[in-house]
Design an enzyme around this catalytic site. Sequence first.
Site, short mmCIF file in Angstrom:
data_model
loop_
_atom_site.label_atom_id
_atom_site.label_comp_id
_atom_site.label_asym_id
_atom_site.label_seq_id
_atom_site.Cartn_x
_atom_site.Cartn_y
_atom_site.Cartn_z
N TYR A 1 16.01 10.45 23.84
CA TYR A 1 14.00 10.05 24.31
C TYR A 1 14.29 10.61 26.42
O TYR A 1 13.15 11.28 26.55
CB TYR A 1 13.43 8.80 24.28
CG TYR A 1 13.01 8.05 23.06
CD1 TYR A 1 13.30 8.43 21.64
CD2 TYR A 1 12.56 7.28 22.90
CE1 TYR A 1 12.63 8.71 20.36
CE2 TYR A 1 12.86 6.59 21.83
CZ TYR A 1 12.23 7.08 20.89
OH TYR A 1 11.80 6.77 19.08
N GLY A 2 15.44 10.28 26.29
CA GLY A 2 15.92 10.29 27.88
C GLY A 2 15.37 12.05 28.96
O GLY A 2 15.25 11.91 29.70
N CYS B 1 14.66 -0.71 24.46
CA CYS B 1 15.26 1.09 25.21
C CYS B 1 14.49 1.29 26.45
O CYS B 1 13.34 1.08 26.86
CB CYS B 1 14.52 1.98 24.09
SG CYS B 1 14.52 3.91 25.09
N ASN B 2 15.55 1.05 27.47
CA ASN B 2 15.14 1.38 28.72
C ASN B 2 13.57 2.27 29.28
O ASN B 2 13.08 2.43 30.27
CB ASN B 2 15.86 1.76 30.04
CG ASN B 2 16.56 0.71 30.13
OD1 ASN B 2 16.92 -0.12 30.96
ND2 ASN B 2 17.52 0.19 29.69
N THR B 3 14.39 3.80 28.38
CA THR B 3 13.55 5.37 28.67
C THR B 3 12.16 4.66 27.81
O THR B 3 10.68 5.21 28.41
CB THR B 3 13.80 6.58 27.33
OG1 THR B 3 15.80 5.79 28.20
CG2 THR B 3 13.20 7.77 28.55
N ASP C 1 14.55 1.47 19.43
CA ASP C 1 15.32 2.53 20.07
C ASP C 1 15.24 3.84 19.87
O ASP C 1 15.00 3.89 18.25
CB ASP C 1 16.62 1.94 19.74
CG ASP C 1 17.00 2.36 21.79
OD1 ASP C 1 16.57 2.69 22.50
OD2 ASP C 1 18.53 3.25 21.36
N CYS D 1 20.74 1.61 29.88
CA CYS D 1 20.34 2.20 29.18
C CYS D 1 21.64 2.02 27.99
O CYS D 1 22.18 1.55 28.38
CB CYS D 1 20.61 4.38 29.03
SG CYS D 1 20.95 4.86 27.35
N THR D 2 20.29 1.03 27.10
CA THR D 2 20.92 0.19 25.64
C THR D 2 22.32 1.22 24.80
O THR D 2 22.79 0.07 24.44
CB THR D 2 19.87 -0.27 25.53
OG1 THR D 2 19.17 1.53 24.50
CG2 THR D 2 19.11 -0.96 25.69
N HIS D 3 22.28 2.17 25.19
CA HIS D 3 23.84 3.45 24.72
C HIS D 3 24.60 2.56 25.44
O HIS D 3 26.09 2.57 25.14
CB HIS D 3 23.66 4.80 24.92
CG HIS D 3 22.51 4.95 23.71
ND1 HIS D 3 21.37 4.79 23.94
CD2 HIS D 3 22.78 6.06 22.67
CE1 HIS D 3 20.45 5.19 22.67
NE2 HIS D 3 21.59 6.01 22.13
N1 DGL Z 1 18.94 3.54 24.40
C1 DGL Z 1 17.74 4.58 25.29
C2 DGL Z 1 18.10 3.54 26.71
O1 DGL Z 1 17.58 2.57 26.96
C3 DGL Z 1 18.27 5.92 25.51
C4 DGL Z 1 17.17 6.51 25.46
C5 DGL Z 1 17.88 8.26 24.90
O2 DGL Z 1 17.31 8.14 23.93
O3 DGL Z 1 17.76 8.91 26.10
O4 DGL Z 1 17.00 4.44 27.47
#
Ligand code: DGL
Length: 277
Positions: free
Chosen positions: A55-56, A86-88, A23, A199-201
Amino acid sequence: MEETGINIQASSSKHQAPIGLFDSGVGGTTIWKEVVALMPNENTLFLADNKNAPYGEKSKEEIIALCDANTQFLLAHHAKIIVVACNTATTNAISFLRNRYKDVPFIGIEPAIKPASLQSVTKKIGVLATRSTLSSDLFAKTSEHWKQEEDLEMIEQVGEGLIELIESGRMESTDMTRLLRKYLLPMVAEGIDYLVLGCTHYPYLLPQIRAILPANIKVIDSGYAVAKQTRKVLAEKGLLQQNTDVMGQHLWVASGRLDILQQFAPQGMASLQIEKK
Ligand code: DGL
């Protein structure tokens, strides 16, 4: 990727090889926890690329390059399957990864809009996710499908600033409360009955989110579904750990701040910092 000296199950069989997960930061640990709860005998290696978070807010090309490097790191350490936690990363890069690494099984994560759409009574659901997830082609395709199929309204909200606060150790701050209220209260006013954490966070924000939302609004994420899918694919490919007498060994690595990652780790978790572009 530079040599890291990590030697997790280097000489073991394909069954004992680790499940690799990555992630942009600590968010992937919400998926890691589901995976370990479901498959306690499996070895794991989790990479938090927190040097490059979030990443988003990056372009698709940048996200692909980072995911490619993350994959190479995990494969260099014998991962038998890669969970893109990570969804992104999934919505922007999983097709690239599957194409490039044809022999490697990849598990991705996408916002849980299917179960929310099917179960919604008000036919209004909220989705909180990163900008890159919400603007991805994959998300557009899935959300269009469910909007039409269930004749529902989807209120999409970019969680701008949330990852930065979590990754800098300010998860429980007045800034976080202010942003969450700003993003969630308009959805409440619109009459949603489901909030999808895309988002996994965000599962780490659940206590704060629950304190803002009325009790009738349900909050869902995709963590358990991802763990189940990982187990299914490992079983299909004959890659599940055979020795059920031993508990799995685990290592978390961070490309950036290790102290932040450690705050989310179970007691006794092995962790280290690595060099990565
Ligand atoms: N955990 C990432 C997700 O699920 C976060 C992405 C990020 O870093 O913006 O999208």
